[in-house]
Design a protein around this motif. Structure first.
Motif, PDB file in Angstrom:
ATOM      1  N   HIS A 226      -6.950  23.346 -32.980  1.00  0.00           N
ATOM      2  CA  HIS A 226      -7.246  22.151 -32.186  1.00  0.00           C
ATOM      3  C   HIS A 226      -6.116  21.833 -31.218  1.00  0.00           C
ATOM      4  O   HIS A 226      -4.991  22.342 -31.345  1.00  0.00           O
ATOM      5  CB  HIS A 226      -7.469  20.950 -33.109  1.00  0.00           C
ATOM      6  N   SER A 227      -6.433  20.992 -30.238  1.00  0.00           N
ATOM      7  CA  SER A 227      -5.428  20.445 -29.329  1.00  0.00           C
ATOM      8  C   SER A 227      -5.851  19.022 -28.967  1.00  0.00           C
ATOM      9  O   SER A 227      -7.041  18.678 -29.025  1.00  0.00           O
ATOM     10  CB  SER A 227      -5.297  21.297 -28.062  1.00  0.00           C
ATOM     11  N   THR A 228      -4.874  18.187 -28.612  1.00  0.00           N
ATOM     12  CA  THR A 228      -5.152  16.783 -28.327  1.00  0.00           C
ATOM     13  C   THR A 228      -4.491  16.367 -27.014  1.00  0.00           C
ATOM     14  O   THR A 228      -3.536  16.985 -26.545  1.00  0.00           O
ATOM     15  CB  THR A 228      -4.646  15.868 -29.453  1.00  0.00           C
ATOM     16  N   SER A 248     -11.327  24.775 -31.308  1.00  0.00           N
ATOM     17  CA  SER A 248     -11.714  26.132 -30.917  1.00  0.00           C
ATOM     18  C   SER A 248     -11.838  27.015 -32.158  1.00  0.00           C
ATOM     19  O   SER A 248     -11.602  26.569 -33.280  1.00  0.00           O
ATOM     20  CB  SER A 248     -10.692  26.710 -29.935  1.00  0.00           C
ATOM     21  N   GLN A 249     -12.246  28.267 -31.911  1.00  0.00           N
ATOM     22  CA  GLN A 249     -12.513  29.204 -33.005  1.00  0.00           C
ATOM     23  C   GLN A 249     -13.458  28.569 -34.031  1.00  0.00           C
ATOM     24  O   GLN A 249     -13.213  28.566 -35.236  1.00  0.00           O
ATOM     25  CB  GLN A 249     -11.193  29.624 -33.671  1.00  0.00           C
ATOM     26  N   ILE A 287     -19.823  20.419 -25.515  1.00  0.00           N
ATOM     27  CA  ILE A 287     -19.707  21.844 -25.778  1.00  0.00           C
ATOM     28  C   ILE A 287     -19.031  22.477 -24.572  1.00  0.00           C
ATOM     29  O   ILE A 287     -19.162  21.979 -23.442  1.00  0.00           O
ATOM     30  CB  ILE A 287     -21.068  22.514 -26.058  1.00  0.00           C
ATOM     31  N   SER A 288     -18.286  23.560 -24.783  1.00  0.00           N
ATOM     32  CA  SER A 288     -17.517  24.133 -23.674  1.00  0.00           C
ATOM     33  C   SER A 288     -17.249  25.616 -23.883  1.00  0.00           C
ATOM     34  O   SER A 288     -17.198  26.104 -25.018  1.00  0.00           O
ATOM     35  CB  SER A 288     -16.183  23.381 -23.526  1.00  0.00           C
ATOM     36  N   ASN A 293      -7.802  23.567 -24.952  1.00  0.00           N
ATOM     37  CA  ASN A 293      -6.835  22.989 -24.023  1.00  0.00           C
ATOM     38  C   ASN A 293      -7.295  21.573 -23.728  1.00  0.00           C
ATOM     39  O   ASN A 293      -8.054  21.336 -22.795  1.00  0.00           O
ATOM     40  CB  ASN A 293      -6.747  23.824 -22.743  1.00  0.00           C
ATOM     41  N   ALA A 294      -6.856  20.626 -24.530  1.00  0.00           N
ATOM     42  CA  ALA A 294      -7.370  19.264 -24.453  1.00  0.00           C
ATOM     43  C   ALA A 294      -7.055  18.601 -23.119  1.00  0.00           C
ATOM     44  O   ALA A 294      -7.843  17.799 -22.621  1.00  0.00           O
ATOM     45  CB  ALA A 294      -6.807  18.420 -25.605  1.00  0.00           C
TER      46      ALA A 294
END
Length: 377
Positions: A226-228, A248-249, A287-288, A293-294
């Motif tokens: 994750h990223s924030t 992700s993943q 969804i992306s 990359n937050a």
């Protein structure tokens, strides 16, 4: 040396088919198109005002147009634009815009629909027209638009728009209406990324994404890639804090991901607004195809929301689109293209530091400035 608007406009619209029969042609099609484009750039918003502009500027227009029978009447403008093939006009518009646009890697292209409110006509049982536009948020350019079929919705119009756009290397953002597998597939086939709002009725996917985020929040996202990112804005008596999270993943955690092209991550935006002592909280899921990359995700979402101020507000306030009562046949769609030409060219003119409406006013007063605006293409 004086710039010649005729050269630019004629080059890009030379392929337009004239819908009139020969015996009724008193005016050249390129003259009609050129006068209309110049007039709308200068603030005209009806056929009468286009004729008025033409009459007022006839001496200048004669320096580069043939005008064999003078300035066309407002009825002539109305008839011609009602008959013009909007797909052809759109194609010429796209080719023109491709000659001035400089789409950079990572450009956010926001796709959104807008209703032309005054196009509704109860006497003929005509519904209000909806146009779906693609807006390059960084370069501030309309890349194209498609009219939504009266018996359909934006879901069918978005693919038609995507098919004519060059979006390679861009990030396409769409609201929940565009959360469709075929739309996602078209975007990725164009070598572009996407960030799309997740619909609540999208099978079980919404519920699974929501549960995944709740699980992550409860465990501090332990074991979840994750990223924030966070923004905190204050203005006009309001404070808004936005928390962006990307996971992700997620392929092994979400069952339906295999049927979505390049489905690499899911995102969440939690908006906390404080106004007049009241606090509201809203949460949206996305969804992306982007990797985790937050910050990039957050900037993409913020850019999409900005289409209201960057394009729709200009169309309504400066170009008075919602007040336009042009309704007959192809005329509303074609006039929308005229407005988008005006938005693009006036927006690309950077030497005069004024808003669109004041640029229109100046273009109407100063032929040299209008020539400079037209020469951008």
């Amino acid at each position: 040396m004086k710039l010649k608007p005729k050269i630019t406009i004629a080059d890009h619209f030379a392929q337009m088919s004239d819908p009139r029969i020969d015996r009724t042609k008193r005016h050249k099609l390129i003259d009609i198109l050129t006068i209309a484009i110049c007039a709308v750039i200068c603030g005209a918003d009806s056929w009468v005002s286009i004729e008025t502009y033409g009459c007022a500027k006839s001496e200048w227009l004669k320096t580069f147009l043939e005008l064999p029978n003078g300035i066309p009447s407002h009825d002539t403008f109305a008839r011609v634009f009602a008959q013009l093939n909007p797909q052809q006009f759109q194609s010429c518009f796209l080719n023109w815009m491709k000659s001035i646009q400089k789409i950079t890697e990572g450009e956010v292209v926001a796709i959104d629909g807008k209703t032309l409110r005054s196009s509704y006509d109860s006497s003929s049982d005509q519904s209000a027209i909806v146009m779906v536009s693609a807006w390059a948020t960084m370069n501030k350019l309309v890349l194209g638009q498609v009219k939504v079929d009266e018996k359909s919705n934006e879901i069918t119009a978005i693919p038609e728009l995507l098919k004519v756009l060059d979006i390679s290397g861009c990030i396409v953002t769409i609201d929940a209406m565009g959360c469709q597998k075929e739309i996602v597939k078209l975007i990725t086939q164009s070598n572009a990324d996407y960030v799309i709002t997740l619909k609540k009725n999208q099978g079980n996917l919404y519920d699974e994404v929501e549960k995944l985020f709740h699980l992550g929040i409860g465990t501090g996202f332990e074991g979840i890639e994750h990223s924030t990112y966070k923004t905190d804005e204050v203005g006009h008596g309001r404070r808004e804090i936005r928390h962006y999270v990307m996971l992700s993943q997620i392929q092994s955690r979400l069952n339906p991901n295999s049927v979505w092209s390049n489905f690499n991550s899911v995102g969440m935006v939690e908006s906390v607004r404080s106004l007049n002592g009241e606090t509201t909280v809203e949460t949206h899921y996305f969804i992306s195809s982007l990797e985790s990359n937050a910050k990039q995700f957050g900037n993409s979402i913020r850019s999409h929301w900005g289409i209201e101020n960057s394009l729709h507000w200009i169309l309504d306030v400066a170009l008075r689109e919602d007040d336009c009562r042009i309704r007959k046949d192809n005329a509303p769609e074609n006039f929308a293209i005229l407005r988008h030409i005006a938005v693009n060219l006036l927006g690309q003119e950077k030497r005069v530091k004024r808003g669109i409406k004041n640029k229109q006013f100046l273009a109407g007063l100063d032929n040299n400035y209008l020539e400079r605006v037209l020469a951008l293409a």
